[in-house]
Design an enzyme around this catalytic site. Structure first.
Site, mmCIF file in Angstrom:
data_model
loop_
_atom_site.group_PDB
_atom_site.id
_atom_site.type_symbol
_atom_site.label_atom_id
_atom_site.label_comp_id
_atom_site.label_asym_id
_atom_site.label_seq_id
_atom_site.Cartn_x
_atom_site.Cartn_y
_atom_site.Cartn_z
ATOM 1 N N GLU A 44 1.062 35.098 1.955
ATOM 2 C CA GLU A 44 2.324 35.362 2.655
ATOM 3 C C GLU A 44 2.914 34.028 3.102
ATOM 4 O O GLU A 44 2.238 33.248 3.779
ATOM 5 C CB GLU A 44 2.095 36.258 3.885
ATOM 6 C CG GLU A 44 3.417 36.631 4.569
ATOM 7 C CD GLU A 44 3.261 37.389 5.889
ATOM 8 O OE1 GLU A 44 4.188 38.106 6.268
ATOM 9 O OE2 GLU A 44 2.208 37.251 6.549
ATOM 10 N N ASP A 118 13.656 33.571 7.855
ATOM 11 C CA ASP A 118 14.956 33.231 8.458
ATOM 12 C C ASP A 118 16.091 33.371 7.437
ATOM 13 O O ASP A 118 16.009 32.829 6.341
ATOM 14 C CB ASP A 118 14.917 31.788 8.975
ATOM 15 C CG ASP A 118 13.665 31.513 9.800
ATOM 16 O OD1 ASP A 118 13.796 31.105 10.954
ATOM 17 O OD2 ASP A 118 12.536 31.715 9.278
ATOM 18 N N THR A 191 4.994 44.574 9.333
ATOM 19 C CA THR A 191 4.825 43.231 9.886
ATOM 20 C C THR A 191 5.295 43.289 11.343
ATOM 21 O O THR A 191 5.900 44.272 11.785
ATOM 22 C CB THR A 191 5.660 42.179 9.121
ATOM 23 O OG1 THR A 191 7.004 42.204 9.605
ATOM 24 C CG2 THR A 191 5.656 42.428 7.625
ATOM 25 N N GLU A 194 9.008 43.583 11.425
ATOM 26 C CA GLU A 194 9.415 44.901 10.930
ATOM 27 C C GLU A 194 9.338 45.938 12.053
ATOM 28 O O GLU A 194 10.235 46.766 12.213
ATOM 29 C CB GLU A 194 8.501 45.294 9.766
ATOM 30 C CG GLU A 194 8.880 46.581 9.072
ATOM 31 C CD GLU A 194 8.070 46.755 7.789
ATOM 32 O OE1 GLU A 194 7.240 45.881 7.455
ATOM 33 O OE2 GLU A 194 8.274 47.780 7.124
#
Ligand code: SAH
Length: 214
Positions: A44, A118, A191, A194
């Site tokens: 990730e 971002d 996440t 999220e």
């Protein structure tokens, strides 16, 4: 990611080399040797506080996970988390995605996650978006030819930009969702961002992409 300055974070991270690689020189073995097995490698980029990977590592014990995060003050929370959960299949890199080829050999990564990075909405900041073509070039080298990129975001602008950037690059796109939480996708692991954004009622966008037809 809101940054609180934590002057102790750098030293804390340096004191846990079993979980965090801080310089390419520190990683003198292949990731298969680091994990001491032949399992697939999922990475990730922009991993933040590491919640997604910590949950993934429990859900998929036969996959090796590595999170790349540039800010110590964020990553340190991930380190504290894994000191509690003690996964054997998760490690972090305290480094910049721009340097990904110093941390991974060509074709070494089987899957790359880009979660809630971002959006950099201003056109003059386009090159900073983690789906800008220069990043895609890095991912193409680090990913296995049959590897995939899985991306999630709450930001429609970044999502549309990424679809365009990837398709212009010649990538194949599939399983695109414009509202993940109201779709039939069952395998979702949330996440940190999220959870935060979906609690506020924001839609979550998701895509899968590869450099070759799979
Ligand atoms: N993936 C997490 C965190 C999202 S916030 C989640 O979904 O909850 C995005 C994170 O990406 C931030 O922590 C930021 O520091 C990191 N990041 C942004 N650009 C990066 C870069 N070039 N290299 C490494 N990390 C980066």
């Amino acid at each position: 990611m809101r940054l609180r300055h934590k002057p102790w974070a750098k030293e804390y991270i340096a004191n846990h080399p079993q979980y965090v690689i801080s310089s390419p020189a520190q990683k003198n073995k292949s990731w298969k040797e680091m994990f001491n097995n032949d399992n697939p490698l999922y990475v990730e980029v922009g991993t933040g506080k590491g919640k997604f990977l910590d949950n993934m590592s429990v859900k998929s014990p036969h996959i090796n996970f590595v999170g790349v995060e540039k800010f110590e003050s964020v990553l340190v929370t991930g380190v504290q988390r894994v000191l509690e959960t003690k996964p054997t299949n998760l490690k972090f890199i305290n480094g910049d995605v721009n340097d990904i080829l110093e941390y991974f050999n060509s074709g070494e990564i089987d899957r790359l996650y880009i979660n809630f990075t971002d959006p950099w909405p201003k056109k003059r900041h386009e090159k900073r978006r983690l789906t800008y073509k220069s990043f895609l070039t890095l991912y193409e080298q680090a990913l296995h030819p049959h590897g995939e990129i899985h991306m999630k975001t709450d930001n429609q602008g970044l999502f549309e930009y990424s679809l365009e950037s990837m398709s212009q690059y010649g990538m194949k796109l599939k399983n695109i969702s414009l509202d993940l939480h109201n779709s039939d996708y069952e395998d979702n692991v949330m996440t940190e961002y999220e959870e935060k954004f979906s609690e506020k009622g924001q839609r979550i966008f998701r895509l899968e992409a590869s450099f070759r037809e799979i």
